[in-house]
Design an enzyme around this catalytic site. Structure first.
Site, PDB file in Angstrom:
ATOM      1  CG  ASP A   8       7.746  34.366  -8.598  1.00 24.60           C
ATOM      2  OD1 ASP A   8       7.793  35.618  -8.592  1.00 24.60           O
ATOM      3  OD2 ASP A   8       8.180  33.688  -9.548  1.00 24.60           O
ATOM      4  CG  HIS A   9      11.763  33.923  -6.046  1.00 28.00           C
ATOM      5  ND1 HIS A   9      11.063  32.786  -6.410  1.00 28.00           N
ATOM      6  CD2 HIS A   9      12.727  34.088  -6.978  1.00 28.00           C
ATOM      7  CE1 HIS A   9      11.601  32.285  -7.509  1.00 28.00           C
ATOM      8  NE2 HIS A   9      12.617  33.057  -7.873  1.00 28.00           N
ATOM      9  CB  CYS A  65       6.079  35.783 -11.553  1.00 24.52           C
ATOM     10  SG  CYS A  65       5.623  35.644 -13.286  1.00 24.52           S
ATOM     11  CB  THR A  67       8.019  37.029 -17.362  1.00 24.13           C
ATOM     12  OG1 THR A  67       7.225  35.903 -16.971  1.00 24.13           O
ATOM     13  CG2 THR A  67       9.487  36.671 -17.495  1.00 24.13           C
ATOM     14  N   GLY A  68       5.584  37.963 -15.367  1.00 28.10           N
ATOM     15  CA  GLY A  68       4.135  38.093 -15.344  1.00 28.10           C
ATOM     16  C   GLY A  68       3.443  37.001 -16.138  1.00 28.10           C
ATOM     17  CB  ILE A  69       4.576  34.959 -18.974  1.00 27.42           C
ATOM     18  CG1 ILE A  69       4.830  36.218 -19.812  1.00 27.42           C
ATOM     19  CG2 ILE A  69       4.012  33.841 -19.852  1.00 27.42           C
ATOM     20  CD1 ILE A  69       5.990  36.092 -20.778  1.00 27.42           C
ATOM     21  N   GLY A  70       4.155  33.404 -16.379  1.00 29.11           N
ATOM     22  CA  GLY A  70       3.854  32.137 -15.698  1.00 29.11           C
ATOM     23  C   GLY A  70       2.734  32.264 -14.689  1.00 29.11           C
ATOM     24  CG  HIS A  98     -12.582  46.231 -25.157  1.00 28.78           C
ATOM     25  ND1 HIS A  98     -11.936  46.489 -26.339  1.00 28.78           N
ATOM     26  CD2 HIS A  98     -13.320  47.336 -24.886  1.00 28.78           C
ATOM     27  CE1 HIS A  98     -12.278  47.686 -26.774  1.00 28.78           C
ATOM     28  NE2 HIS A  98     -13.109  48.220 -25.905  1.00 28.78           N
ATOM     29  NE  ARG A 132     -17.481  46.257 -30.285  1.00 25.14           N
ATOM     30  CZ  ARG A 132     -17.251  47.487 -29.856  1.00 25.14           C
ATOM     31  NH1 ARG A 132     -18.255  48.200 -29.360  1.00 25.14           N
ATOM     32  NH2 ARG A 132     -16.056  48.030 -29.931  1.00 25.14           N
ATOM     33  CG  HIS A 133     -16.569  44.923 -25.417  1.00 24.20           C
ATOM     34  ND1 HIS A 133     -15.638  44.688 -26.412  1.00 24.20           N
ATOM     35  CD2 HIS A 133     -16.870  46.238 -25.487  1.00 24.20           C
ATOM     36  CE1 HIS A 133     -15.381  45.820 -27.048  1.00 24.20           C
ATOM     37  NE2 HIS A 133     -16.116  46.767 -26.504  1.00 24.20           N
TER      38      HIS A 133
END
Length: 145
Positions: A8-9, A65, A67-70, A98, A132-133
């Site tokens: 995004d911007h 973005c 925060t990187g979260i959204g 992993h 296992r991963h």
């Protein structure tokens, strides 16, 4: 390798830097927006990049973005995507080893250009360990069912 990019911007300037990094590393990329600093909505561009990865048009994806979260949440809504929000190189490495993450999200408001450059290098060069991963990744992906 072809990398899907979306932002995004708030992530636009860092995306432009990452494009230069990808070119230096010899990777192709698909730019799924945004294309300037005008205010826009991260789900549109995170989902577009994620669809390109899920459909096999791109091998991996990087979304950005503030925060990187959204944008990571938006990307993860696309079936087949494992997008990890990473803040440092160890997270970029371990999510590949992993979790077999096929996308990485970066917060441009928190991650500088040098760190982002190294994170991209690590994310794209680290292989999935399997073993296992693999069992755990399969269980995660079954949750989409």
């Amino acid at each position: 390798m072809k990398i899907a990019l979306g932002c995004d911007h708030g992530g636009y300037e860092l995306k432009q830097h990452i494009i230069k990094v990808l070119e230096k590393l010899g990777h192709e990329y698909g730019d799924f927006g945004c294309y300037n600093l005008d205010s826009c909505d991260y789900p549109d561009f995170g989902a577009a990049a994620a669809r390109a990865v899920a459909e096999g048009k791109c091998d991996k994806g990087i979304v950005i973005c503030t925060t990187g979260i959204g944008i990571s949440i938006a990307a993860n809504k696309v079936k087949g995507i494992r997008c990890a929000h990473c803040a440092d190189c160890l997270q970029a490495e371990m999510t590949r080893k992993h979790n077999d993450a096929n996308m990485m999200a970066i917060g441009a408001g928190f991650t500088g250009k040098n760190m982002a450059e190294r994170m991209v290098e690590v994310f794209l060069s680290t292989e999935f360990e399997g073993g296992r991963h693999e069992r755990r990744v399969n269980k995660m992906m079954a949750l989409e069912g």
